[in-house]
Design a protein around this motif. Structure first.
Motif, PDB file in Angstrom:
ATOM      1  N   GLY A 263       0.793  -1.225   0.000  1.00 40.17           N
ATOM      2  CA  GLY A 263       0.000   0.000   0.000  1.00 40.17           C
ATOM      3  C   GLY A 263       0.823   1.272   0.000  1.00 40.17           C
ATOM      4  O   GLY A 263       0.300   2.354  -0.313  1.00 40.17           O
ATOM      5  N   MET A 264       2.114   1.205   0.326  1.00 41.49           N
ATOM      6  CA  MET A 264       2.953   2.404   0.297  1.00 41.49           C
ATOM      7  C   MET A 264       3.043   3.006  -1.091  1.00 41.49           C
ATOM      8  O   MET A 264       3.315   4.207  -1.236  1.00 41.49           O
ATOM      9  CB  MET A 264       4.357   2.078   0.826  1.00 41.49           C
ATOM     10  CG  MET A 264       4.432   1.853   2.314  1.00 41.49           C
ATOM     11  SD  MET A 264       6.151   1.780   2.922  1.00 41.49           S
ATOM     12  CE  MET A 264       6.690   0.189   2.245  1.00 41.49           C
ATOM     13  N   THR A 265       2.805   2.192  -2.140  1.00 43.22           N
ATOM     14  CA  THR A 265       2.879   2.732  -3.503  1.00 43.22           C
ATOM     15  C   THR A 265       1.737   3.697  -3.790  1.00 43.22           C
ATOM     16  O   THR A 265       1.782   4.426  -4.793  1.00 43.22           O
ATOM     17  CB  THR A 265       2.857   1.595  -4.539  1.00 43.22           C
ATOM     18  OG1 THR A 265       1.615   0.893  -4.447  1.00 43.22           O
ATOM     19  CG2 THR A 265       4.012   0.625  -4.317  1.00 43.22           C
ATOM     20  N   TYR A 266       0.701   3.720  -2.951  1.00 40.83           N
ATOM     21  CA  TYR A 266      -0.416   4.643  -3.130  1.00 40.83           C
ATOM     22  C   TYR A 266      -0.206   5.959  -2.381  1.00 40.83           C
ATOM     23  O   TYR A 266      -1.072   6.835  -2.413  1.00 40.83           O
ATOM     24  CB  TYR A 266      -1.717   3.993  -2.666  1.00 40.83           C
ATOM     25  CG  TYR A 266      -2.217   2.922  -3.622  1.00 40.83           C
ATOM     26  CD1 TYR A 266      -3.191   3.211  -4.563  1.00 40.83           C
ATOM     27  CD2 TYR A 266      -1.690   1.634  -3.580  1.00 40.83           C
ATOM     28  CE1 TYR A 266      -3.641   2.243  -5.449  1.00 40.83           C
ATOM     29  CE2 TYR A 266      -2.133   0.649  -4.453  1.00 40.83           C
ATOM     30  CZ  TYR A 266      -3.102   0.964  -5.389  1.00 40.83           C
ATOM     31  OH  TYR A 266      -3.535  -0.002  -6.270  1.00 40.83           O
ATOM     32  N   LEU A 267       0.930   6.098  -1.704  1.00 40.96           N
ATOM     33  CA  LEU A 267       1.228   7.291  -0.923  1.00 40.96           C
ATOM     34  C   LEU A 267       2.399   8.027  -1.555  1.00 40.96           C
ATOM     35  O   LEU A 267       3.396   7.404  -1.937  1.00 40.96           O
ATOM     36  CB  LEU A 267       1.572   6.913   0.526  1.00 40.96           C
ATOM     37  CG  LEU A 267       0.561   6.020   1.254  1.00 40.96           C
ATOM     38  CD1 LEU A 267       1.101   5.627   2.617  1.00 40.96           C
ATOM     39  CD2 LEU A 267      -0.786   6.720   1.380  1.00 40.96           C
ATOM     40  N   GLN A 268       2.305   9.338  -1.635  1.00 36.85           N
ATOM     41  CA  GLN A 268       3.363  10.130  -2.243  1.00 36.85           C
ATOM     42  C   GLN A 268       4.146  10.903  -1.181  1.00 36.85           C
ATOM     43  O   GLN A 268       3.584  11.384  -0.194  1.00 36.85           O
ATOM     44  CB  GLN A 268       2.767  11.121  -3.252  1.00 36.85           C
ATOM     45  CG  GLN A 268       2.028  10.455  -4.398  1.00 36.85           C
ATOM     46  CD  GLN A 268       2.908   9.521  -5.204  1.00 36.85           C
ATOM     47  OE1 GLN A 268       4.065   9.847  -5.505  1.00 36.85           O
ATOM     48  NE2 GLN A 268       2.374   8.363  -5.554  1.00 36.85           N
ATOM     49  N   GLY A 269       5.456  11.007  -1.396  1.00 35.35           N
ATOM     50  CA  GLY A 269       6.308  11.808  -0.525  1.00 35.35           C
ATOM     51  C   GLY A 269       6.606  11.147   0.805  1.00 35.35           C
ATOM     52  O   GLY A 269       6.467   9.934   0.978  1.00 35.35           O
ATOM     53  N   ARG A 270       7.028  11.956   1.757  1.00 42.87           N
ATOM     54  CA  ARG A 270       7.363  11.458   3.099  1.00 42.87           C
ATOM     55  C   ARG A 270       6.169  11.648   4.024  1.00 42.87           C
ATOM     56  O   ARG A 270       5.532  12.697   4.026  1.00 42.87           O
ATOM     57  CB  ARG A 270       8.579  12.197   3.658  1.00 42.87           C
ATOM     58  CG  ARG A 270       9.884  11.882   2.935  1.00 42.87           C
ATOM     59  CD  ARG A 270      11.053  12.466   3.681  1.00 42.87           C
ATOM     60  NE  ARG A 270      10.993  13.934   3.720  1.00 42.87           N
ATOM     61  CZ  ARG A 270      11.498  14.681   4.692  1.00 42.87           C
ATOM     62  NH1 ARG A 270      12.077  14.110   5.731  1.00 42.87           N
ATOM     63  NH2 ARG A 270      11.428  16.006   4.644  1.00 42.87           N
ATOM     64  N   GLN A 271       5.899  10.633   4.828  1.00 41.73           N
ATOM     65  CA  GLN A 271       4.760  10.692   5.730  1.00 41.73           C
ATOM     66  C   GLN A 271       5.121  10.032   7.056  1.00 41.73           C
ATOM     67  O   GLN A 271       5.747   8.973   7.081  1.00 41.73           O
ATOM     68  CB  GLN A 271       3.545   9.984   5.120  1.00 41.73           C
ATOM     69  CG  GLN A 271       2.282  10.112   5.956  1.00 41.73           C
ATOM     70  CD  GLN A 271       1.089   9.431   5.327  1.00 41.73           C
ATOM     71  OE1 GLN A 271       0.546   8.480   5.863  1.00 41.73           O
ATOM     72  NE2 GLN A 271       0.662   9.919   4.163  1.00 41.73           N
ATOM     73  N   ALA A 272       4.717  10.668   8.149  1.00 38.92           N
ATOM     74  CA  ALA A 272       4.887  10.112   9.487  1.00 38.92           C
ATOM     75  C   ALA A 272       3.513   9.987  10.138  1.00 38.92           C
ATOM     76  O   ALA A 272       2.670  10.881  10.011  1.00 38.92           O
ATOM     77  CB  ALA A 272       5.795  10.993  10.334  1.00 38.92           C
ATOM     78  N   VAL A 273       3.298   8.881  10.827  1.00 42.05           N
ATOM     79  CA  VAL A 273       2.032   8.613  11.495  1.00 42.05           C
ATOM     80  C   VAL A 273       2.328   8.182  12.920  1.00 42.05           C
ATOM     81  O   VAL A 273       3.173   7.303  13.160  1.00 42.05           O
ATOM     82  CB  VAL A 273       1.229   7.511  10.771  1.00 42.05           C
ATOM     83  CG1 VAL A 273       0.010   7.094  11.594  1.00 42.05           C
ATOM     84  CG2 VAL A 273       0.793   7.978   9.390  1.00 42.05           C
ATOM     85  N   GLY A 274       1.629   8.789  13.858  1.00 38.83           N
ATOM     86  CA  GLY A 274       1.703   8.363  15.248  1.00 38.83           C
ATOM     87  C   GLY A 274       0.303   8.200  15.798  1.00 38.83           C
ATOM     88  O   GLY A 274      -0.569   9.050  15.578  1.00 38.83           O
ATOM     89  N   ALA A 275       0.057   7.092  16.495  1.00 40.26           N
ATOM     90  CA  ALA A 275      -1.273   6.830  17.042  1.00 40.26           C
ATOM     91  C   ALA A 275      -1.143   6.348  18.477  1.00 40.26           C
ATOM     92  O   ALA A 275      -0.150   5.714  18.859  1.00 40.26           O
ATOM     93  CB  ALA A 275      -2.015   5.791  16.203  1.00 40.26           C
ATOM     94  N   LEU A 276      -2.161   6.642  19.267  1.00 39.86           N
ATOM     95  CA  LEU A 276      -2.254   6.143  20.635  1.00 39.86           C
ATOM     96  C   LEU A 276      -3.608   5.466  20.788  1.00 39.86           C
ATOM     97  O   LEU A 276      -4.655   6.080  20.552  1.00 39.86           O
ATOM     98  CB  LEU A 276      -2.113   7.275  21.649  1.00 39.86           C
ATOM     99  CG  LEU A 276      -2.157   6.847  23.124  1.00 39.86           C
ATOM    100  CD1 LEU A 276      -0.969   5.949  23.451  1.00 39.86           C
ATOM    101  CD2 LEU A 276      -2.181   8.058  24.037  1.00 39.86           C
ATOM    102  N   ASN A 277      -3.573   4.197  21.196  1.00 40.62           N
ATOM    103  CA  ASN A 277      -4.779   3.396  21.352  1.00 40.62           C
ATOM    104  C   ASN A 277      -5.028   3.156  22.837  1.00 40.62           C
ATOM    105  O   ASN A 277      -4.194   2.544  23.525  1.00 40.62           O
ATOM    106  CB  ASN A 277      -4.626   2.059  20.631  1.00 40.62           C
ATOM    107  CG  ASN A 277      -4.203   2.230  19.185  1.00 40.62           C
ATOM    108  OD1 ASN A 277      -5.006   2.559  18.338  1.00 40.62           O
ATOM    109  ND2 ASN A 277      -2.924   2.016  18.908  1.00 40.62           N
TER     110      ASN A 277
END
Length: 425
Positions: free
Chosen positions: A60-74
Motif C-alpha cells: 500500500g505504500m505505492t499509493y502514498l506520495q512523498g514522506r509521511q509520518a504517522v503516530g497513534a495512541l490506542n
C-alpha cells in the motif's frame, strides 16, 4: 544519522509503555491504526490510506506520495468478571472470592514512517505491538492456584519495501524483529497443610524474527483488492521463576526457584481485503483474516537448572480462527470523512480447554470514526470501538494436580479509543 537519537527515544518509550490488553482473538492486538479502527479494520490490506499500511500490507505504500509520518495512541479498557458456579479450592485451603475485575487498561502506541525512493519504489518502517495480554485476579480468589496474573508484551520493528510493478499491480515485503516478554503468577499449594500457601512468578523474554508480504491489484480505477501475509515468529523465552516456597530447592527436579525457558510461537495471519469507491461520497471496505492459532497447543515452563522437567504445563489446544469485517466511509466534505465498521471475531479457545489465564470468547465489534484534514500536510483521525464479548463457560479441573476446580461463567466487554496524527512532509 541525525534521526537516530529520536528513533532510539521513540523505541525506548514504546518498550516502557507497551502493556498488553488483548481484545482480538487469542492474544492478538488488531489496534495498529487509528484510522483503521473507525472501520473495525475492514479493508485494511487494500485501503492504503496512510503509512499504517506498512503493518497491514506494505504494498500500500505505492499509493502514498512523498514522506509521511504517522503516530497513534490506542486506549483500551477491558472489563471482565467471573461468576462462580461450583468451583472448589484444594482440600484444606480457603475457598476465596470470584476474583474481581480481571480486565485492565492499556495505552498502546503505533509509529510509522514512509518515504519515496522513486515513483515506483517506496520504503518505510513501522513500530507497534501485534500481540498482548493481561488478566489479573484478586490474590485470594478461588482459582488462585491456577492463575493470578498473566501478561504478554510485544514490540515489533517492521522495516518494509514496496514496488509498483504497473498500473494494476503493487507488491511489498517487510521483515520483523519482535521483542516479547511474558509474566505468569499463581498461588502455590504446598503438599503439607502444615505449610502456608505461597506464590510463584515466572518471567521471561526474547527477540524473535519473521517477515510479511503483500500485494494489491487495482481491479478498476475505483476498486482494488489486497492480499497480505504475516509469518509466524518463534519466541524462545528465557527468564526466572521465583517463589518464597523453597523447601524443594535441594532437589533440582522440584525447585521453584530456577532459570526457566518456554517456547511460544506467535502465529501467522493471511488477510484478503477490498476497497471500493462507490461514488464521490461513499466508500465500501471489507476484510477476512485467517490466523493459525492451532500452533498453540500447550504452554510448558521448563526448569533450566540441570533437570529438564516442567514447572507447569497448560494444555491449550487452540483452533484456527477467521475474522470478518465490513466498513463504510462517507466523505462529508473535502476535509471531513466519517467512518463506521462491523466485525465478527472468532475466538481460538476451545471451550473444553478454556483456562482462567485467557478466558476469551467470540466477540462483535461496532466501530465509528472520523478523519479531519486540518491542513494540506496534516490530518487527524479518531476512532472508537465497543466490543461485545459472548459469555464464556469454564470447567477447568486441576484437582489431580492439587490446584482445585474452576467452574462458572465469564462476562466481559471492551472499549477502544484511538487518536492518530498524520503529517506529510
Amino acid at each position: 544519522m541525525s534521526r537516530l537519537p529520536s528513533a532510539s527515544l521513540g523505541l525506548g518509550l514504546m518498550l516502557m509503555s507497551m502493556h498488553g490488553a488483548s481484545v482480538a482473538a487469542g492474544f492478538a492486538l488488531s489496534e495498529q491504526s487509528g484510522s483503521g479502527l473507525g472501520n473495525a479494520f475492514a479493508g485494511a490490506a487494500a485501503v492504503a490510506e496512510d503509512a499504517s499500511t506498512i503493518f497491514f500490507n506494505p504494498a500500500g505504500m505505492t499509493y502514498l506520495q512523498g514522506r509521511q509520518a504517522v503516530g497513534a495512541l490506542n486506549l483500551i479498557n477491558v472489563r471482565g468478571d467471573f461468576d462462580n458456579e461450583g468451583s472448589i479450592a484444594p482440600s484444606g485451603r480457603q475457598a476465596g472470592g470470584e476474583g474481581g475485575n480481571l480486565g485492565s487498561f492499556a495505552a498502546i502506541p503505533n509509529l510509522y514512517y514512509k518515504q519515496d525512493i522513486n515513483d515506483q519504489l517506496k520504503i518505510g518502517v513501522g513500530i507497534g505491538s501485534p500481540f498482548g495480554l493481561k488478566t489479573e485476579y484478586d490474590k485470594n480468589w478461588i482459582g488462585r492456584f491456577q492463575a493470578i496474573k498473566s501478561e504478554l508484551k510485544t514490540v515489533n520493528i517492521n522495516p518494509s519495501l514496496a514496488w509498483k510493478l504497473n498500473e494494476q499491480w503493487s507488491v511489498g515485503l517487510g521483515v520483523s524483529a519482535m521483542w516479547a516478554q511474558a509474566e505468569l503468577t499463581s498461588a502455590v499449594n504446598p503438599p503439607s497443610l502444615a505449610l502456608s500457601e505461597s506464590s510463584i512468578k515466572s518471567k521471561g523474554q526474547d527477540w524473535g524474527f519473521g517477515y510479511n508480504l503483500g500485494a494489491i491489484y487495482q481491479v478498476t480505477p475505483d476498486t482494488r483488492l489486497g492480499l497480505a501475509y504475516r509469518s509466524k515468529v518463534d519466541q524462545h523465552l528465557k527468564g526466572q521463576a521465583r517463589s518464597p516456597f523453597t523447601l524443594a530447592n535441594a532437589n533440582p527436579a522440584g525447585t521453584l526457584n530456577t532459570d526457566i525457558t518456554a517456547d511460544l510461537t506467535l502465529p501467522e495471519t493471511l488477510s484478503l481485503s477490498s476497497f471500493s469507491k462507490l461514488d464521490p461520497h461513499w466508500e465500501l471496505l471489507a476484510d477476512i483474516t485467517w490466523t493459525h492459532w492451532s500452533r498453540f497447543q500447550a504452554l510448558s515452563i521448563m526448569r533450566d537448572n540441570g533437570s529438564n522437567t516442567a514447572i507447569g504445563t497448560t494444555q491449550e489446544r487452540w483452533n484456527n480462527t477467521l475474522r470478518y469485517s465490513v466498513g463504510l466511509n462517507y466523505l462529508y466534505s473535502d476535509s471531513l470523512k466519517l467512518r463506521t465498521g462491523f466485525a465478527y471475531d472468532e475466538e481460538a479457545i476451545d471451550k473444553q480447554h478454556r483456562t482462567p489465564r485467557i478466558p476469551g470468547n467470540d466477540r462483535i465489534w461496532l466501530s465509528f470514526g472520523a478523519s479531519w484534514q486540518y491542513s494540506q500536510q496534516t490530518k487527524l483521525d479518531i476512532g472508537y470501538a465497543h466490543l461485545f464479548i459472548q459469555e464464556a463457560s469454564i470447567y477447568d479441573d486441576q484437582r489431580a494436580l492439587n490446584r482445585g476446580l474452576v467452574a462458572g461463567k465469564y462476562n466481559g466487554s471492551a472499549d477502544i479509543l484511538s487518536l492518530q496524527f498524520n503529517h506529510q512532509f
